[in-house]
Design a protein around this motif. Sequence first.
Motif, mmCIF file in Angstrom:
data_model
loop_
_atom_site.group_PDB
_atom_site.id
_atom_site.type_symbol
_atom_site.label_atom_id
_atom_site.label_comp_id
_atom_site.label_asym_id
_atom_site.label_seq_id
_atom_site.Cartn_x
_atom_site.Cartn_y
_atom_site.Cartn_z
ATOM 1 N N ALA A 268 0.842 -1.207 0.000
ATOM 2 C CA ALA A 268 0.000 0.000 0.000
ATOM 3 C C ALA A 268 0.871 1.248 0.000
ATOM 4 C CB ALA A 268 -0.917 0.002 1.225
ATOM 5 N N TYR A 269 1.918 1.214 0.789
ATOM 6 C CA TYR A 269 2.796 2.377 0.899
ATOM 7 C C TYR A 269 3.523 2.630 -0.418
ATOM 8 C CZ TYR A 269 6.354 5.494 2.831
ATOM 9 O OH TYR A 269 7.171 6.560 3.069
ATOM 10 N N LYS A 270 4.026 1.561 -1.013
ATOM 11 C CA LYS A 270 4.761 1.722 -2.273
ATOM 12 C C LYS A 270 3.820 2.164 -3.396
ATOM 13 C CE LYS A 270 8.739 -0.172 -0.718
ATOM 14 N NZ LYS A 270 10.135 -0.317 -0.994
ATOM 15 N N ALA A 271 2.616 1.641 -3.396
ATOM 16 C CA ALA A 271 1.655 2.042 -4.429
ATOM 17 C C ALA A 271 1.306 3.525 -4.274
ATOM 18 C CB ALA A 271 0.389 1.187 -4.337
ATOM 19 N N TRP A 272 1.235 3.964 -3.023
ATOM 20 C CA TRP A 272 0.937 5.393 -2.747
ATOM 21 C C TRP A 272 2.059 6.269 -3.301
ATOM 22 C CZ3 TRP A 272 3.356 8.543 1.290
ATOM 23 C CH2 TRP A 272 2.715 9.763 1.509
ATOM 24 N N ILE A 273 3.298 5.863 -3.059
ATOM 25 C CA ILE A 273 4.428 6.650 -3.572
ATOM 26 C C ILE A 273 4.440 6.632 -5.100
ATOM 27 C CG2 ILE A 273 6.960 6.712 -3.762
ATOM 28 C CD1 ILE A 273 7.043 5.678 -0.855
ATOM 29 N N ALA A 274 4.199 5.447 -5.659
ATOM 30 C CA ALA A 274 4.310 5.300 -7.115
ATOM 31 C C ALA A 274 3.160 5.961 -7.855
ATOM 32 C CB ALA A 274 4.363 3.822 -7.476
ATOM 33 N N ALA A 358 20.307 13.899 7.069
ATOM 34 C CA ALA A 358 19.024 13.195 7.188
ATOM 35 C C ALA A 358 19.168 11.784 6.618
ATOM 36 C CB ALA A 358 17.939 13.972 6.460
ATOM 37 N N GLY A 359 20.433 11.305 6.535
ATOM 38 C CA GLY A 359 20.657 9.952 6.036
ATOM 39 C C GLY A 359 20.696 9.935 4.515
ATOM 40 N N PRO A 360 20.321 8.779 3.925
ATOM 41 C CA PRO A 360 20.374 8.676 2.462
ATOM 42 C C PRO A 360 19.444 9.687 1.795
ATOM 43 C CG PRO A 360 19.213 6.797 3.420
ATOM 44 C CD PRO A 360 19.796 7.572 4.565
ATOM 45 N N LEU A 361 19.701 9.971 0.532
ATOM 46 C CA LEU A 361 18.845 10.930 -0.175
ATOM 47 C C LEU A 361 17.403 10.413 -0.223
ATOM 48 C CD1 LEU A 361 19.589 13.627 -1.670
ATOM 49 C CD2 LEU A 361 19.186 12.352 -3.773
ATOM 50 N N VAL A 362 17.260 9.126 -0.572
ATOM 51 C CA VAL A 362 15.950 8.471 -0.505
ATOM 52 C C VAL A 362 16.165 7.132 0.193
ATOM 53 C CG1 VAL A 362 13.988 7.560 -1.787
ATOM 54 C CG2 VAL A 362 15.230 9.531 -2.693
ATOM 55 N N HIS A 363 15.477 6.926 1.299
ATOM 56 C CA HIS A 363 15.633 5.670 2.035
ATOM 57 C C HIS A 363 14.900 4.541 1.312
ATOM 58 C CE1 HIS A 363 15.258 2.689 5.235
ATOM 59 N NE2 HIS A 363 16.338 3.271 5.739
ATOM 60 N N ALA A 364 15.449 3.336 1.417
ATOM 61 C CA ALA A 364 14.863 2.165 0.749
ATOM 62 C C ALA A 364 13.372 1.991 1.077
ATOM 63 C CB ALA A 364 15.633 0.904 1.151
ATOM 64 N N ASP A 365 12.999 2.304 2.326
ATOM 65 C CA ASP A 365 11.587 2.143 2.730
ATOM 66 C C ASP A 365 10.664 3.077 1.943
ATOM 67 O OD1 ASP A 365 12.408 0.355 4.611
ATOM 68 O OD2 ASP A 365 12.203 1.727 6.316
ATOM 69 N N ASP A 366 11.239 4.170 1.473
ATOM 70 C CA ASP A 366 10.423 5.184 0.795
ATOM 71 C C ASP A 366 10.581 5.135 -0.721
ATOM 72 O OD1 ASP A 366 9.739 6.127 3.346
ATOM 73 O OD2 ASP A 366 11.495 7.440 3.411
ATOM 74 N N LEU A 367 11.054 3.998 -1.232
ATOM 75 C CA LEU A 367 11.296 3.835 -2.665
ATOM 76 C C LEU A 367 10.296 2.857 -3.273
ATOM 77 C CD1 LEU A 367 15.137 3.296 -3.192
ATOM 78 C CD2 LEU A 367 13.684 4.936 -4.384
ATOM 79 N N ALA A 368 9.736 3.228 -4.387
ATOM 80 C CA ALA A 368 8.893 2.299 -5.144
ATOM 81 C C ALA A 368 9.594 2.041 -6.476
ATOM 82 C CB ALA A 368 7.524 2.898 -5.377
ATOM 83 N N VAL A 369 10.088 0.818 -6.612
ATOM 84 C CA VAL A 369 10.877 0.487 -7.805
ATOM 85 C C VAL A 369 10.010 -0.257 -8.801
ATOM 86 C CG1 VAL A 369 12.950 -0.693 -8.658
ATOM 87 C CG2 VAL A 369 12.900 0.229 -6.327
ATOM 88 N N GLY A 370 10.032 0.241 -10.057
ATOM 89 C CA GLY A 370 9.374 -0.493 -11.128
ATOM 90 C C GLY A 370 7.860 -0.549 -11.050
ATOM 91 N N GLN A 371 7.256 0.317 -10.230
ATOM 92 C CA GLN A 371 5.789 0.325 -10.164
ATOM 93 C C GLN A 371 5.235 1.588 -10.804
ATOM 94 O OE1 GLN A 371 4.511 0.045 -6.120
ATOM 95 N NE2 GLN A 371 5.844 -1.647 -5.630
ATOM 96 N N ALA A 372 6.124 2.563 -10.967
ATOM 97 C CA ALA A 372 5.652 3.881 -11.367
ATOM 98 C C ALA A 372 4.932 3.826 -12.717
ATOM 99 C CB ALA A 372 6.827 4.842 -11.445
ATOM 100 N N GLN A 373 5.547 3.164 -13.677
ATOM 101 C CA GLN A 373 4.936 3.133 -15.008
ATOM 102 C C GLN A 373 3.590 2.427 -14.953
ATOM 103 O OE1 GLN A 373 8.011 2.385 -14.314
ATOM 104 N NE2 GLN A 373 9.384 3.572 -15.645
ATOM 105 N N ALA A 374 3.548 1.358 -14.164
ATOM 106 C CA ALA A 374 2.319 0.582 -14.080
ATOM 107 C C ALA A 374 1.171 1.413 -13.513
ATOM 108 C CB ALA A 374 2.548 -0.653 -13.207
ATOM 109 N N ALA A 375 1.526 2.417 -12.723
ATOM 110 C CA ALA A 375 0.478 3.181 -12.070
ATOM 111 C C ALA A 375 -0.150 4.243 -12.998
ATOM 112 C CB ALA A 375 1.046 3.870 -10.830
ATOM 113 N N HIS A 376 0.382 4.375 -14.210
ATOM 114 C CA HIS A 376 -0.139 5.422 -15.088
ATOM 115 C C HIS A 376 -0.823 4.869 -16.324
ATOM 116 C CE1 HIS A 376 1.359 8.802 -12.839
ATOM 117 N NE2 HIS A 376 2.366 8.013 -12.519
#
Length: 376
Positions: A268-274, A358-376
């Motif tokens: 759910a979280y990754k889908a929200w980001i993507a 603030a740590g990494p530029l984008v933390h792994a928990d806040d990354l959605a990989v390979g879902q972005a295109q599918a969401a459009h």
Amino acid sequence: MNELERAKRIVVKVGSALLVGRDGAADGHWLHAFAADVSRLRERGQQVLVVSSGAVALGRQRVGLARRPLTMPEKQAAAAAGQSALMRAWEEAFEPHGLAAAQVLLTRDDTEVRRRWLNARATVETLLQLGLVPVVNENDTVVTEEIRYGDNDRLAARVAQMIGADVLVLLSDVDGLYTADPRRNPDARHIARVPRLTSDIEAMAGGANTAVGLGTGGMATKIAAARIASAAGCATVVTLGHRPSPLAALEAGERATVIEPSTTPAAAYKAWIAGSLAPAGAVVVDAGAAAAVRRGKSLLAAGVRRIEGRFGKGDAVIIRDEAGDEIARGLVRYDAADAARICGLKSDAIEPELGYTAGPLVHADDLAVGQAQAAH
Ligand code: GLU
């Protein structure tokens, strides 16, 4: 109840009617038994967060307005006076179990404006990791009618979503959902499981709605909360709170209604980001960072070549390789100006450059990989 036994993170919503007695004082007996419940879950390795009402109910007497309906400013004054009494009651209940409570007061903006959401989440995560029990309430003193949650059922669902909880327990004055109002209709049947929230279920909730003296949430707000939780991958359990140790009772098979989640918290979280967030900018990364992100690793500043667009801390960004192909989307931990300053820097060089890290530029928990295109 399997959900409760299996859960890693549990949010329990406790209403005013449970912890404030008719005399307007905190019900120490109930709180102590409930603290024992929380302690047992904690010893099993589960994390528990409590969403507790009761500030207004406990504050009424302190401000000398015990009886009549309150105006909004009076309610806010009562909440200010009662919140400290509420926390004292929780502290006294937890203390014999070696548990410490931590007060978290949130407004709707804190759960809906992304940057504040990220800050609140980071704090709650830290509290849970440090072994405290966050006790959350709405920050009644600063919210106006238009922007307040007003009921803690929905607040609890937003908090469950925020921390990726697996189970949200709404302790109530009814033991779940019925096909009709059980007080008026002898044919009303109890519903043990709701695999999917349909309009039929919502209609039933209207019929079985109960109005309690102290609390504000009826069954309809519980269903609204369940809808938020379900989409966030969290199961909702509605059960009777008016018994000592209601969580132990739940595990022993007492009646409840379980509303099942429609996904997992991580998905759910990754889908929200993507899918739900409009990206505010882009981060162009080198081949090494691109490969790491594709494997689900955090994006470090060291692998960043260039920043595009203007974004704030917490905004969604597109992560692209040097050929211009989108690899992932994620929530960035630095604004565009600071991100540009730390491009290519090793992690230990960030603080000397910016004065903070603030740590990494984008933390792994806040990354959605390979879902972005599918969401459009
Ligand atoms: N935030 C309110 C309080 O602590 C309660 C809201 C509710 O009852 O759901 O008094």
